[in-house]
Design an enzyme around this catalytic site. Structure first.
Site, short mmCIF file in Angstrom:
data_model
loop_
_atom_site.label_atom_id
_atom_site.label_comp_id
_atom_site.label_asym_id
_atom_site.label_seq_id
_atom_site.Cartn_x
_atom_site.Cartn_y
_atom_site.Cartn_z
N LYS A 1 20.13 -13.54 40.51
CA LYS A 1 20.71 -14.41 39.55
C LYS A 1 19.91 -15.00 38.66
CE LYS A 1 25.22 -15.74 39.03
NZ LYS A 1 26.43 -15.10 39.59
N ASP B 1 28.27 -14.82 33.90
CA ASP B 1 28.67 -15.88 34.69
C ASP B 1 28.89 -16.85 33.74
OD1 ASP B 1 28.66 -16.48 37.99
OD2 ASP B 1 27.85 -18.13 36.89
#
Ligand code: NDP
Ligand code: 2IT
Length: 444
Positions: A126, A166
């Site tokens: 991430k 995201d």
């Protein structure tokens, strides 16, 4: 002390300023405990859990950029490359002022298990920045993305690390990031997913997380002999995940009575008109309150929890820890019996435990929102083949993947004697594949 508890204490001691990361690790360790017990000696010998909770690599960098008024800004940029044991690092980029290392480590850690559950060859990672795209011009967002990629490109690649979107990172941002990657490397490769359809993107990727959530919900309900049609739902958020969850829910005959953003929620007793939300959010980049200004029967509420509204199904699709114990108690009191997480860790640990203790059907994000990353992996496959599947082909694969995630989750929960505990099921099913690969690959 059990191996899992020992590791949790180690993580808490080593990362005292990372509450979200510690929360995510604790949830996983607590629920995989029964699966560890039988193989504890073997795992201890190779420090399997010690390695699992430490990212392979974290890079953080300066992101300088110049706004439309020639003012220079500096943001923080990060990429947490958590685990490549079952495939290249894979996971989104988040641009939001709240981003810090704790948030990205929790997201990267969860991504390992989620990606494992999809059955596809993708590891966990991430990244992101504390940059806030809200209120910025397209030119400013482009300038920021170009500066961010000028550092990030050194660490990513189609077989190395494949970022995606995201919170705060959608098609616009991915386009600018991709353009800069191509310029810096001269490579036209599938290094990012969620790309535009004219340059290597996959059909259904935009809709995939929200659609996947509803496919999972349908699977869940069907196994309980229930239908989606006619059910009343509340969906928090009004971004990518929330919009396509609401759209698919409506297509399945459900009624979504409320949606939100970080300022407040709108309540529409006749069911939210999702095309109006799309226009406000995707076209105008506006606020949710504009819905109530446009639709007479709707009401806008600020400063109150969306979870106080009576509904049968709750779909948290905004952000972490947005659904607390008191929210879950209110949902239960008002008759809600199903919660499926579209966001990552939107439910606090206390609220999750309460839901499970009350027999609320609770499907955790690692299983329920995996449709996004699963379709990203389908985008990678299409890029490697230099070929595009049709909408129907990708959508069918997505449905199959969600059904198989449900099955793996339910099977693991059953095997460990807690057939209704999908948190335990998803964490164990995700973990088993990771552990096997880690054992096979030796100490690395
Ligand atoms: P978007 O940026 O498209 O939308 C986020 C939405 O959540 C917005 O409506 C935003 O409101 C709201 N929100 C954000 N922070 C808060 C907050 N602190 N309180 C209340 N509302 C908030 O992001 P996505 O839809 O992509 O992501 C939503 C969630 O889903 C995240 O948890 C993400 O990690 C997860 N997820 C996303 C996937 C994807 O493919 N995009 C895949 C799997 C999970 P506002 O505009 O006011 O900020
Ligand atoms: O949390 C997630 O799974 C995502 N933001 C999507 C990641 C991806 O690589 O598509």
């Amino acid at each position: 002390m059990s191996y899992t508890q020992e590791i949790y204490q180690l993580v808490a001691a080593k990362n005292p300023h990372e509450p979200e990361f510690c929360q995510a690790v604790k949830e996983v360790l607590d629920s995989i405990e029964p699966a560890i017990a039988a193989k504890e000696q073997k795992y201890r010998e190779v420090a399997l859990l010690e390695r699992l909770v430490e990212p392979e690599r974290t890079v953080s960098f300066r992101v300088p950029w110049v706004d439309d008024n020639n003012v220079v800004h500096v943001n923080k940029g990060y990429r947490v490359q958590f685990s490549s044991v079952i495939g290249p690092f894979k996971g989104g980029l988040r641009f939001h002022p709240s981003v810090n290392q704790s948030i990205l480590k929790f997201l990267g850690f969860e991504q390992i298990f989620k990606n494992s559950l999809t059955g596809q060859p993708i590891g966990g990672g991430k990244g992101g920045s504390d940059f806030d795209p809200k209120g910025k011009s397209d030119r400013e967002v482009m300038t920021f993305c170009q500066s961010f990629m000028t550092e990030l490109f050194k660490y990513i690649g189609a077989d190395r690390d494949v970022p995606a979107g995201d919170i705060g990172v959608g098609g616009r941002e991915i386009g600018y990031l991709y353009g800069q990657y191509k310029r810096l490397t001269g490579q036209y490769e599938g290094v990012l997913t969620g790309k535009g359809l004219t340059f290597g993107g996959s059909l259904v990727r935009m809709e995939a997380t929200g659609f996947g959530l509803i496919y999972m919900l349908e699977e869940l309900m069907n196994h309980r002999g229930e239908q989606l049609a006619g059910k009343c739902a509340v969906v928090s958020g009004s971004g990518n995940v929330a919009i396509y969850a609401a759209a698919k829910a409506e297509a399945k005959g459900m009624k979504v009575i409320a949606m939100s953003d970080s300022n407040g929620y709108v309540y529409d007793p006749q069911g939210i008109d999702i095309n109006v939300i799309k226009e406000i959010k995707e076209v105008r980049r506006g606020r949710i309150k504009e819905y109530a200004a446009q639709i007479d029967r709707a009401e806008y509420v600020e400063g109150k929890s969306i979870w106080n509204l009576p509904c049968e199904i709750a779909l948290p699709c905004a952000t972490q820890n947005e659904l607390t114990l008191s929210d879950m108690q209110a949902l239960y009191t008002n008759g809600c019996r199903v919660v499926a997480e579209g966001a990552n860790m939107p439910t606090t640990r206390e609220a999750t435990d309460y839901a499970i203790s009350k027999g609320i059907v609770f499907m955790p994000g690692k299983a329920a929102n995996a449709g996004g990353v699963a379709t990203s992996a389908l985008e990678m496959a299409q890029n490697s083949m230099r070929f595009n599947w049709t909408f129907k082909e990708v959508d069918e694969r997505l449905q199959q993947i969600m059904a198989s995630i449900y099955q793996k989750t339910a099977d693991a929960a059953m095997r460990y004697g807690s057939p209704d505990n999908y948190v335990l099921g998803a964490n164990i099913a995700g973990f088993e594949k990771i552990a096997e690969a880690m054992l096979a690959q030796g100490i690395c």
